[in-house]
Design a protein around this motif. Structure first.
Motif, mmCIF file in Angstrom:
data_model
loop_
_atom_site.group_PDB
_atom_site.id
_atom_site.type_symbol
_atom_site.label_atom_id
_atom_site.label_comp_id
_atom_site.label_asym_id
_atom_site.label_seq_id
_atom_site.Cartn_x
_atom_site.Cartn_y
_atom_site.Cartn_z
ATOM 1 N N ARG A 79 0.838 -1.229 0.001
ATOM 2 C CA ARG A 79 0.021 0.018 0.029
ATOM 3 C C ARG A 79 1.059 1.335 -0.268
ATOM 4 N N VAL A 80 0.317 2.188 -0.992
ATOM 5 C CA VAL A 80 1.138 3.480 -1.050
ATOM 6 C C VAL A 80 0.313 4.618 -0.822
ATOM 7 N N VAL A 81 0.710 5.447 0.254
ATOM 8 C CA VAL A 81 -0.262 6.500 0.429
ATOM 9 C C VAL A 81 0.306 7.849 0.036
ATOM 10 N N ASP A 82 0.024 8.632 -1.016
ATOM 11 C CA ASP A 82 0.718 9.829 -1.513
ATOM 12 C C ASP A 82 0.502 10.769 -0.156
ATOM 13 N N ASP A 83 -0.586 10.983 0.520
ATOM 14 C CA ASP A 83 -0.813 11.949 1.412
ATOM 15 C C ASP A 83 -1.582 11.680 2.398
ATOM 16 N N MET A 84 -0.979 11.245 3.529
ATOM 17 C CA MET A 84 -1.548 10.588 4.652
ATOM 18 C C MET A 84 -2.813 11.495 5.478
ATOM 19 N N ARG A 85 -2.701 12.721 4.882
ATOM 20 C CA ARG A 85 -3.757 13.822 5.551
ATOM 21 C C ARG A 85 -5.284 13.205 5.130
ATOM 22 N N VAL A 86 -5.472 12.231 4.046
ATOM 23 C CA VAL A 86 -6.561 11.773 3.694
ATOM 24 C C VAL A 86 -7.318 11.104 4.841
ATOM 25 N N PHE A 87 -6.583 10.348 5.801
ATOM 26 C CA PHE A 87 -6.945 9.987 6.802
ATOM 27 C C PHE A 87 -7.820 10.790 7.808
ATOM 28 N N ARG A 88 -7.656 12.022 7.505
ATOM 29 C CA ARG A 88 -8.477 13.225 8.524
ATOM 30 C C ARG A 88 -9.723 13.469 7.917
ATOM 31 N N GLN A 89 -9.858 13.032 6.757
ATOM 32 C CA GLN A 89 -11.211 13.381 6.014
ATOM 33 C C GLN A 89 -12.377 12.359 6.460
#
Length: 167
Positions: free
Chosen positions: A89-99
């Motif tokens: 798994r690659v997450v380019d921007d972990m700030r997506v978890f805050r959405q």
């Protein structure tokens, strides 16, 4: 006629006598030298007896140890999925978890110290889950396709050392 040239071998030290932890620390130092932008390396071990995942070791300038982290794998759906699918798994921007409706304390702590992208790889030996490798960067989109092949091979090298130690 092509000229010869000589390169220093940063992996040569792995043939020397050293502890398992020293070996992993050396691998991480080499990775950081080769791939500027890796800011965190962590391993979580899988315990088949109770089917849990627990923090094993980490190296980071960011001070995010998660030393007490231990969860049943089925309570961490994202890890369960990549373990079942044998995928990275690659997450380019972990700030997506805050959405979403809920952000894990783990993701929140990583974001709080400025980590933005992540590479997560399940570690296997003969189809037996050993754990997970986590690489993080403070740069969004850091794990571009040209780096993924290097991270993948490096992850398999780590997996072999984990297997030697625990299988």
């Amino acid at each position: 006629m092509a000229e010869s040239y000589f390169l220093s071998d940063p992996y040569r030290a792995l043939g020397q006598e050293m502890s398992f932890i020293q070996r992993l620390e050396h691998l991480y130092r080499v990775l950081r030298e080769q791939l500027e932008g890796i800011d965190r390396f962590a391993l979580a071990r899988y315990n088949p007896d109770d089917q849990s995942v627990s923090a094993f070791m980490y190296e980071s300038e960011s001070g995010v140890p998660f030393e007490e982290y231990c969860r049943p794998l089925n309570q961490v759906p994202s890890l369960q999925q990549i373990a079942n699918d044998h995928t990275i798994r690659v997450v380019d921007d972990m700030r997506v978890f805050r959405q979403g409706d809920h952000i894990s304390a783990h993701a929140d702590a990583l974001l709080a110290v400025g980590l933005r992208s992540s590479f997560t790889m399940p570690l296997y030996h003969q189809d037996r889950l050993l754990g997970f490798l986590f690489l993080n960067s403070k740069r969004t989109g850091y794990f571009a396709p040209q780096l993924l092949a290097h991270c993948n091979v490096w992850g398999h090298l780590v997996s072999q050392f984990v297997a030697q130690e625990f299988v």
